[in-house]
Design an enzyme around this catalytic site. Structure first.
Site, PDB file in Angstrom:
ATOM      1  N   TYR A 261       1.122  -1.489   0.209  1.00 17.22           N
ATOM      2  CA  TYR A 261      -0.293   0.113   0.281  1.00 17.22           C
ATOM      3  C   TYR A 261       0.809   1.833  -0.117  1.00 17.22           C
ATOM      4  O   TYR A 261       0.430   2.302   0.030  1.00 17.22           O
ATOM      5  CB  TYR A 261      -0.722   0.096   1.118  1.00 17.22           C
ATOM      6  CG  TYR A 261      -1.070  -1.307   1.008  1.00 17.22           C
ATOM      7  CD1 TYR A 261      -2.757  -1.680   0.778  1.00 17.22           C
ATOM      8  CD2 TYR A 261      -1.867  -2.225   2.271  1.00 17.22           C
ATOM      9  CE1 TYR A 261      -3.820  -2.060   0.780  1.00 17.22           C
ATOM     10  CE2 TYR A 261      -2.530  -2.797   2.793  1.00 17.22           C
ATOM     11  CZ  TYR A 261      -3.553  -3.005   1.511  1.00 17.22           C
ATOM     12  OH  TYR A 261      -4.218  -4.490   1.572  1.00 17.22           O
TER      13      TYR A 261
ATOM     14  N   HIS B  99      -4.585   5.790  -1.552  1.00 15.77           N
ATOM     15  CA  HIS B  99      -5.560   5.913  -0.706  1.00 15.77           C
ATOM     16  C   HIS B  99      -4.370   5.837   0.728  1.00 15.77           C
ATOM     17  O   HIS B  99      -5.027   6.134   1.995  1.00 15.77           O
ATOM     18  CB  HIS B  99      -6.038   4.531  -0.747  1.00 15.77           C
ATOM     19  CG  HIS B  99      -7.251   4.511   0.557  1.00 15.77           C
ATOM     20  ND1 HIS B  99      -7.940   5.555   0.517  1.00 15.77           N
ATOM     21  CD2 HIS B  99      -7.773   3.775   1.092  1.00 15.77           C
ATOM     22  CE1 HIS B  99      -9.374   5.080   1.429  1.00 15.77           C
ATOM     23  NE2 HIS B  99      -8.403   3.763   1.395  1.00 15.77           N
TER      24      HIS B  99
ATOM     25  N   ASN C 126     -10.020   0.512   7.909  1.00 12.35           N
ATOM     26  CA  ASN C 126     -11.634   0.546   8.383  1.00 12.35           C
ATOM     27  C   ASN C 126     -11.818   0.799   9.892  1.00 12.35           C
ATOM     28  O   ASN C 126     -12.269   1.477  10.313  1.00 12.35           O
ATOM     29  CB  ASN C 126     -11.789  -0.510   7.674  1.00 12.35           C
ATOM     30  CG  ASN C 126     -12.099  -0.538   6.466  1.00 12.35           C
ATOM     31  OD1 ASN C 126     -11.705   0.448   5.680  1.00 12.35           O
ATOM     32  ND2 ASN C 126     -12.775  -1.930   5.367  1.00 12.35           N
TER      33      ASN C 126
ATOM     34  N   ASP D 160      -7.016  11.353   1.183  1.00 12.28           N
ATOM     35  CA  ASP D 160      -7.139  11.482   0.627  1.00 12.28           C
ATOM     36  C   ASP D 160      -9.122  11.740   0.076  1.00 12.28           C
ATOM     37  O   ASP D 160      -9.732  11.213   0.539  1.00 12.28           O
ATOM     38  CB  ASP D 160      -6.934  10.235   0.045  1.00 12.28           C
ATOM     39  CG  ASP D 160      -7.914   9.013   0.004  1.00 12.28           C
ATOM     40  OD1 ASP D 160      -8.156   8.677   1.248  1.00 12.28           O
ATOM     41  OD2 ASP D 160      -8.741   8.805  -0.652  1.00 12.28           O
TER      42      ASP D 160
ATOM     43  N   ASN E 291     -14.225   5.223   5.129  1.00 16.43           N
ATOM     44  CA  ASN E 291     -14.439   4.615   5.784  1.00 16.43           C
ATOM     45  C   ASN E 291     -13.803   4.979   6.540  1.00 16.43           C
ATOM     46  O   ASN E 291     -13.159   4.605   7.944  1.00 16.43           O
ATOM     47  CB  ASN E 291     -14.031   3.243   5.550  1.00 16.43           C
ATOM     48  CG  ASN E 291     -14.705   2.178   4.279  1.00 16.43           C
ATOM     49  OD1 ASN E 291     -16.141   3.212   4.291  1.00 16.43           O
ATOM     50  ND2 ASN E 291     -14.104   1.372   3.199  1.00 16.43           N
TER      51      ASN E 291
END
Length: 188
Positions: free
Chosen positions: A15, A20, A66, A91, A112
């Protein structure tokens, strides 16, 4: 005076350079510019940064996007940071790439991480800096888009935008969210 500056993102190499994870990227740029290093602590990578007699606790939650509220809640309490001194870096698909919007409060806009923070506190009146990532994806491809890397053009523009984010963080901590919004939200 203490502040908690939380960059939203997901932990892990896969990631690391995705849209994100812009919250992590902003905090990494601030740490690099200030010669400070993050430590792996409970619920996140954390470091402390001093700026004009203020103490900024920089947090990159390791709870995954989340469950960001768990990390934010823990570090606000642990460091005894007033809720009004929380700034969340995130973001935003609704803004064109590189557009920066500082807000004193607001909804989660389907994000989220913001949704979980709101659930953790039962309120949404915390400051957030939204970094526009654009919406250049086909219907049904939103997840793939936010978890993809930056385009070559975006990569070229990122350093200047990250510097501007650092300016906004400094303004938030020194002149407050209202004055910082007036100063930075008018910029093109």
């Amino acid at each position: 005076m203490k502040y908690l500056i939380t960059g939203l993102g997901n932990p892990g190499k896969e990631y690391e350079n995705t849209r994100h994870n812009i919250g992590f990227k902003i905090l990494d740029a601030l740490a690099d510019a200030s010669n400070i290093v993050f430590s792996d602590k409970r619920y996140g990578f954390v470091t402390e940064y001093k700026f004009k007699s203020r103490t900024l606790i920089l947090l990159k939650p390791t709870t995954f996007m989340n469950l960001s509220g768990r990390a934010v809640n823990y570090w606000l309490q642990k460091e005894k940071v007033p809720f009004e001194n929380l700034l969340v870096l995130t973001d935003d698909l609704a803004l064109p790439f590189g557009t920066l919007r500082l807000r004193a409060k607001g909804g989660d806009a389907g994000h989220n991480g913001l949704k979980n923070i709101q659930e953790a506190f039962g309120r949404s009146d915390y400051a957030r800096l939204r970094f526009g990532i654009g919406d250049d994806f086909r219907r049904g491809q939103q997840v793939d888009y936010v978890l993809s890397g930056w385009s070559k053009d975006e990569e070229l523009d990122l350093p200047a935008k990250l510097d501007e984010c650092i300016e906004i963080i400094h303004a938030f901590a020194t002149v407050g969210v209202a004055r910082a919004m007036n100063q930075f939200n008018k910029r093109k």
